[in-house]
Write a protein that holds these residues in place. Structure first.
Motif, PDB file in Angstrom:
ATOM      1  N   GLY A   1       0.704  -1.143  -0.058  1.00  0.00           N
ATOM      2  CA  GLY A   1       0.100   0.029   0.039  1.00  0.00           C
ATOM      3  C   GLY A   1       0.916   1.272   0.192  1.00  0.00           C
ATOM      4  O   GLY A   1       2.047   1.203   0.142  1.00  0.00           O
ATOM      5  N   MET A   2       0.067   2.268  -0.080  1.00  0.00           N
ATOM      6  CA  MET A   2       0.852   3.694  -0.142  1.00  0.00           C
ATOM      7  C   MET A   2       1.570   3.934   1.329  1.00  0.00           C
ATOM      8  O   MET A   2       1.099   3.198   2.171  1.00  0.00           O
ATOM      9  CB  MET A   2      -0.180   4.735  -0.557  1.00  0.00           C
ATOM     10  CG  MET A   2      -0.620   4.816  -1.904  1.00  0.00           C
ATOM     11  SD  MET A   2      -1.999   5.850  -2.230  1.00  0.00           S
ATOM     12  CE  MET A   2      -1.181   7.400  -1.595  1.00  0.00           C
ATOM     13  N   GLY A   3       2.447   4.805   1.318  1.00  0.00           N
ATOM     14  CA  GLY A   3       3.074   5.124   2.394  1.00  0.00           C
ATOM     15  C   GLY A   3       2.167   5.974   3.503  1.00  0.00           C
ATOM     16  O   GLY A   3       1.280   6.559   2.994  1.00  0.00           O
ATOM     17  N   GLY A   4       2.229   5.556   4.735  1.00  0.00           N
ATOM     18  CA  GLY A   4       1.354   6.015   5.487  1.00  0.00           C
ATOM     19  C   GLY A   4      -0.040   5.495   5.836  1.00  0.00           C
ATOM     20  O   GLY A   4      -0.998   5.949   6.588  1.00  0.00           O
ATOM     21  N   SER A   5      -0.418   4.334   4.906  1.00  0.00           N
ATOM     22  CA  SER A   5      -1.535   3.639   4.994  1.00  0.00           C
ATOM     23  C   SER A   5      -1.929   2.741   6.119  1.00  0.00           C
ATOM     24  O   SER A   5      -2.858   1.986   6.325  1.00  0.00           O
ATOM     25  CB  SER A   5      -1.906   3.166   3.713  1.00  0.00           C
ATOM     26  OG  SER A   5      -0.985   1.854   3.346  1.00  0.00           O
ATOM     27  N   GLY A   6      -0.677   2.606   6.811  1.00  0.00           N
ATOM     28  CA  GLY A   6      -0.841   1.643   7.903  1.00  0.00           C
ATOM     29  C   GLY A   6      -0.472   0.264   7.957  1.00  0.00           C
ATOM     30  O   GLY A   6      -0.801  -0.573   8.777  1.00  0.00           O
ATOM     31  N   LYS A   7       0.516  -0.145   6.914  1.00  0.00           N
ATOM     32  CA  LYS A   7       0.977  -1.214   6.720  1.00  0.00           C
ATOM     33  C   LYS A   7       1.866  -1.946   7.963  1.00  0.00           C
ATOM     34  O   LYS A   7       1.496  -3.058   8.511  1.00  0.00           O
ATOM     35  CB  LYS A   7       1.740  -1.400   5.384  1.00  0.00           C
ATOM     36  CG  LYS A   7       1.077  -1.005   4.178  1.00  0.00           C
ATOM     37  CD  LYS A   7       2.296  -0.807   3.161  1.00  0.00           C
ATOM     38  CE  LYS A   7       3.411   0.080   3.111  1.00  0.00           C
ATOM     39  NZ  LYS A   7       3.006   1.469   3.202  1.00  0.00           N
ATOM     40  N   THR A   8       2.818  -1.039   8.305  1.00  0.00           N
ATOM     41  CA  THR A   8       3.684  -1.591   9.527  1.00  0.00           C
ATOM     42  C   THR A   8       2.772  -1.640  10.766  1.00  0.00           C
ATOM     43  O   THR A   8       3.010  -2.811  11.387  1.00  0.00           O
ATOM     44  CB  THR A   8       4.820  -0.525   9.513  1.00  0.00           C
ATOM     45  OG1 THR A   8       5.629  -0.501   8.462  1.00  0.00           O
ATOM     46  CG2 THR A   8       5.683  -0.760  10.786  1.00  0.00           C
ATOM     47  N   THR A   9       1.948  -0.817  10.961  1.00  0.00           N
ATOM     48  CA  THR A   9       1.025  -0.948  12.075  1.00  0.00           C
ATOM     49  C   THR A   9       0.301  -2.109  12.184  1.00  0.00           C
ATOM     50  O   THR A   9       0.097  -2.986  13.196  1.00  0.00           O
ATOM     51  CB  THR A   9       0.142   0.230  12.191  1.00  0.00           C
ATOM     52  OG1 THR A   9       1.080   1.502  12.229  1.00  0.00           O
ATOM     53  CG2 THR A   9      -0.939   0.302  13.631  1.00  0.00           C
TER      54      THR A   9
END
Length: 151
Positions: A18-26
Motif C-alpha cells: 500500500g501507499m506510504g502512511g496507510s498503516g502497513k507497518t502498524t
C-alpha cells in the motif's frame, strides 16, 4: 492471524502492500506482537530493510533477532561469518522450528528470492543430511543413483 496460525507445516508468505502512511507497518506490528501469535511460533524476527541493504547484514540481523526472541546467546563469531556460513547457521538454527519473520519496508522484491536461504548447493547438502542420515557424514553414498528432473 488465521493465515499465520493454521497447523499445517508449510511456508506462508503474506505481503502487505500500500501507499506510504496507510498503516502497513502498524497492521503487521499488531499481528506480530499479539501474544497468541507469538505463542504459536518457536522464534520470531522483525527486520527493517534499508533501500541499500547488504544481504550478509540481513542474514546477521536474522540470526541475532531469532536468538534474541528465545533469550539465547548470539554466536560469538557472527560478525566474521561469510555468506555461506551465515546461511548454514541460519538453516541449521531454523531447521526444526516454526518461525515468524517480518521484513518491514522492503523496496526491492528481489530480496524475497535472495532470502529463501537454500541455494542449490545448500539445498542438496540439507537433502543429503536428511536422506542419508545413516551414512558416513550424512553424505550421498557412491553407489547411489542420482536422477535429475528438470523444473
Amino acid at each position: 492471524m488465521d493465515w499465520l496460525m493454521d497447523r499445517e507445516p508449510h511456508q506462508t508468505v503474506i505481503s502487505i502492500i500500500g501507499m506510504g502512511g496507510s498503516g502497513k507497518t502498524t497492521l503487521a506490528a499488531n499481528t506480530y506482537n499479539n501474544d497468541d501469535v507469538k505463542k504459536h511460533f518457536d522464534c520470531c524476527a522483525w527486520i527493517t530493510i534499508s533501500q541499500a541493504y547488504e544481504l550478509e547484514d540481513v542474514l546477521r540481523s536474522l540470526i541475532k533477532e531469532f536468538h534474541d526472541s528465545r533469550n539465547e546467546t548470539i554466536p560469538a563469531d557472527l560478525n566474521s561469518m561469510n555468506y555461506r556460513l551465515l546461511v548454514k547457521t541460519l538453516v541449521n538454527y531454523l531447521e526444526k522450528k516454526r518461525y515468524l519473520l517480518v521484513l518491514d519496508d522492503v523496496w526491492d522484491t528481489n530480496l524475497l528470492d535472495e532470502i529463501k536461504l537454500l541455494q542449490n548447493e545448500e539445498a542438496w547438502e540439507l537433502f543429503c543430511k536428511k536422506a542419508f542420515i545413516n551414512c558416513t557424514n550424512g553424505s550421498c553414498p557412491l553407489s547411489a543413483h542420482i536422477v535429475s528432473v528438470p523444473h
